[in-house]
Write a protein that holds these residues in place. Sequence first.
Motif, PDB file in Angstrom:
ATOM      1  N   SER A  38       0.803  -1.012   0.660  1.00  0.00           N
ATOM      2  CA  SER A  38       0.003   0.445  -0.134  1.00  0.00           C
ATOM      3  C   SER A  38      -0.109   1.170  -0.288  1.00  0.00           C
ATOM      4  N   LYS A  39       1.535   1.822   1.433  1.00  0.00           N
ATOM      5  CA  LYS A  39       2.892   2.264   0.960  1.00  0.00           C
ATOM      6  C   LYS A  39       3.645   2.297  -0.421  1.00  0.00           C
ATOM      7  N   GLY A  40       3.737   1.731  -0.544  1.00  0.00           N
ATOM      8  CA  GLY A  40       4.120   1.559  -2.293  1.00  0.00           C
ATOM      9  C   GLY A  40       3.721   2.441  -3.220  1.00  0.00           C
ATOM     10  N   ALA A  41       2.447   1.870  -3.549  1.00  0.00           N
ATOM     11  CA  ALA A  41       2.080   2.440  -4.836  1.00  0.00           C
ATOM     12  C   ALA A  41       1.457   4.040  -4.733  1.00  0.00           C
ATOM     13  N   THR A  42       1.530   4.992  -5.998  1.00  0.00           N
ATOM     14  CA  THR A  42       1.455   5.714  -6.427  1.00  0.00           C
ATOM     15  C   THR A  42       0.133   6.177  -6.475  1.00  0.00           C
ATOM     16  N   SER A  43      -1.384   5.536  -6.989  1.00  0.00           N
ATOM     17  CA  SER A  43      -2.545   5.450  -7.523  1.00  0.00           C
ATOM     18  C   SER A  43      -3.147   4.983  -5.692  1.00  0.00           C
ATOM     19  N   LYS A  44      -3.884   6.273  -5.393  1.00  0.00           N
ATOM     20  CA  LYS A  44      -4.611   6.460  -3.931  1.00  0.00           C
ATOM     21  C   LYS A  44      -5.632   4.994  -4.642  1.00  0.00           C
ATOM     22  N   LYS A  45      -5.954   4.597  -5.597  1.00  0.00           N
ATOM     23  CA  LYS A  45      -7.189   4.095  -5.249  1.00  0.00           C
ATOM     24  C   LYS A  45      -6.710   2.339  -5.265  1.00  0.00           C
ATOM     25  N   LEU A  46      -5.387   2.377  -6.257  1.00  0.00           N
ATOM     26  CA  LEU A  46      -4.893   0.317  -5.636  1.00  0.00           C
ATOM     27  C   LEU A  46      -3.801   0.614  -4.176  1.00  0.00           C
ATOM     28  N   ALA A  47      -4.362   1.887  -3.510  1.00  0.00           N
ATOM     29  CA  ALA A  47      -3.186   2.475  -2.007  1.00  0.00           C
ATOM     30  C   ALA A  47      -4.901   1.183  -1.249  1.00  0.00           C
ATOM     31  N   ASP A  48      -6.137   2.493  -1.833  1.00  0.00           N
ATOM     32  CA  ASP A  48      -7.352   1.920  -0.751  1.00  0.00           C
ATOM     33  C   ASP A  48      -7.797   1.008  -0.984  1.00  0.00           C
ATOM     34  N   ALA A  49      -7.654  -0.031  -2.201  1.00  0.00           N
ATOM     35  CA  ALA A  49      -7.863  -1.736  -2.013  1.00  0.00           C
ATOM     36  C   ALA A  49      -7.641  -2.235  -1.550  1.00  0.00           C
ATOM     37  N   ILE A  50      -5.714  -1.970  -1.588  1.00  0.00           N
ATOM     38  CA  ILE A  50      -4.721  -2.497  -0.620  1.00  0.00           C
ATOM     39  C   ILE A  50      -4.956  -2.405   1.232  1.00  0.00           C
ATOM     40  N   ASP A  51      -5.584  -1.723   0.934  1.00  0.00           N
ATOM     41  CA  ASP A  51      -6.021  -1.091   2.408  1.00  0.00           C
ATOM     42  C   ASP A  51      -6.861  -2.080   3.045  1.00  0.00           C
ATOM     43  N   LYS A 151     -13.532 -11.384  -5.345  1.00  0.00           N
ATOM     44  CA  LYS A 151     -14.828  -9.732  -5.039  1.00  0.00           C
ATOM     45  C   LYS A 151     -12.958  -9.683  -5.225  1.00  0.00           C
ATOM     46  N   THR A 152     -12.097  -9.748  -4.884  1.00  0.00           N
ATOM     47  CA  THR A 152     -10.371  -8.582  -4.795  1.00  0.00           C
ATOM     48  C   THR A 152     -10.175  -8.491  -6.022  1.00  0.00           C
ATOM     49  N   ASP A 153     -10.015  -9.919  -6.613  1.00  0.00           N
ATOM     50  CA  ASP A 153      -9.155  -9.786  -7.703  1.00  0.00           C
ATOM     51  C   ASP A 153     -10.347  -9.421  -8.867  1.00  0.00           C
ATOM     52  N   VAL A 154     -10.785  -8.799  -9.122  1.00  0.00           N
ATOM     53  CA  VAL A 154     -12.258  -8.724  -9.797  1.00  0.00           C
ATOM     54  C   VAL A 154     -11.710  -7.359  -9.928  1.00  0.00           C
ATOM     55  N   SER A 155     -12.037  -6.986  -9.106  1.00  0.00           N
ATOM     56  CA  SER A 155     -11.495  -4.926  -8.527  1.00  0.00           C
ATOM     57  C   SER A 155     -10.055  -4.743  -8.715  1.00  0.00           C
ATOM     58  N   LEU A 156      -9.137  -5.921  -8.729  1.00  0.00           N
ATOM     59  CA  LEU A 156      -7.904  -5.205  -9.038  1.00  0.00           C
ATOM     60  C   LEU A 156      -7.937  -5.146 -10.709  1.00  0.00           C
ATOM     61  N   THR A 157      -8.690  -5.996 -11.958  1.00  0.00           N
ATOM     62  CA  THR A 157      -8.770  -6.331 -12.796  1.00  0.00           C
ATOM     63  C   THR A 157      -8.794  -5.167 -13.149  1.00  0.00           C
ATOM     64  N   LYS A 158      -9.887  -5.040 -12.684  1.00  0.00           N
ATOM     65  CA  LYS A 158     -10.720  -2.838 -12.694  1.00  0.00           C
ATOM     66  C   LYS A 158      -9.399  -2.674 -13.313  1.00  0.00           C
ATOM     67  N   LEU A 159      -9.365  -1.807 -12.216  1.00  0.00           N
ATOM     68  CA  LEU A 159      -8.523  -1.350 -11.653  1.00  0.00           C
ATOM     69  C   LEU A 159      -7.609  -1.522 -12.431  1.00  0.00           C
ATOM     70  N   ALA A 160      -6.446  -2.314 -12.505  1.00  0.00           N
ATOM     71  CA  ALA A 160      -5.596  -2.410 -14.263  1.00  0.00           C
ATOM     72  C   ALA A 160      -6.376  -2.116 -14.852  1.00  0.00           C
ATOM     73  N   GLU A 161      -7.134  -2.334 -15.453  1.00  0.00           N
ATOM     74  CA  GLU A 161      -7.824  -2.103 -17.489  1.00  0.00           C
ATOM     75  C   GLU A 161      -8.381  -0.667 -16.969  1.00  0.00           C
ATOM     76  N   SER A 162      -8.910  -0.251 -16.140  1.00  0.00           N
ATOM     77  CA  SER A 162      -9.156   1.141 -16.495  1.00  0.00           C
ATOM     78  C   SER A 162      -8.338   1.987 -16.104  1.00  0.00           C
ATOM     79  N   GLU A 163      -7.169   2.108 -14.986  1.00  0.00           N
ATOM     80  CA  GLU A 163      -6.422   3.567 -16.184  1.00  0.00           C
ATOM     81  C   GLU A 163      -4.857   2.949 -15.381  1.00  0.00           C
ATOM     82  N   ILE A 164      -5.047   1.786 -14.466  1.00  0.00           N
ATOM     83  CA  ILE A 164      -3.006   1.549 -14.211  1.00  0.00           C
ATOM     84  C   ILE A 164      -2.372   1.291 -15.114  1.00  0.00           C
ATOM     85  N   ASN A 165      -2.733   0.277 -15.992  1.00  0.00           N
ATOM     86  CA  ASN A 165      -2.390  -0.036 -17.199  1.00  0.00           C
ATOM     87  C   ASN A 165      -1.853   0.650 -18.293  1.00  0.00           C
ATOM     88  N   GLU A 166      -3.120   1.549 -18.690  1.00  0.00           N
ATOM     89  CA  GLU A 166      -2.736   2.178 -19.453  1.00  0.00           C
ATOM     90  C   GLU A 166      -1.663   3.625 -19.493  1.00  0.00           C
TER      91      GLU A 166
END
Length: 171
Positions: A38-51, A151-166
Amino acid sequence: MATQSKSKDSKFKELFIDELKDIYWAEKHLVKALPKMSKGATSKKLADAIDKHLEETKEQIKRIEDVFEILGMKAQAKKCEAMDGLVKEAESILEDTEAETMVRDAGIIIASQKVEHYEIASYGTLVAFAKKMGMGDIADLLSKTLEEEKKTDVSLTKLAESEINEEAAAE
């Protein structure tokens, strides 16, 4: 023949308990690793998902302890080599990627999803074993965790596909 059947049942239950000890260690180890991710994440959304997953993991540990209690056993952990390796891999990603980049976030998602898939496989098997042994109450407890992992796996996939990977690809 009844003795042979009893022996097979107890071996199956031993395997179930062994795997329960394994996932108990894995979840406890994960509680220590998630804050670093979480601390290593740049994206607030990713950090929040990990938290969020960290809080769920703490509840999942309590559920496993409840399962041990139902079985009339003290909760015991057995080192999970798979989770140990997955956490080391995640730490390596943090070390090998530049801080405050989406590339690092993409790496964190990769590591997180590998963990999720391991947990989904583990809990899926434990639920199936519990059902086979007629332990519906245990199967129900473990099913809650299985659904959270999915559910966590699905939310990580959505986050990756919607913004992080791009954004990572553009860096």
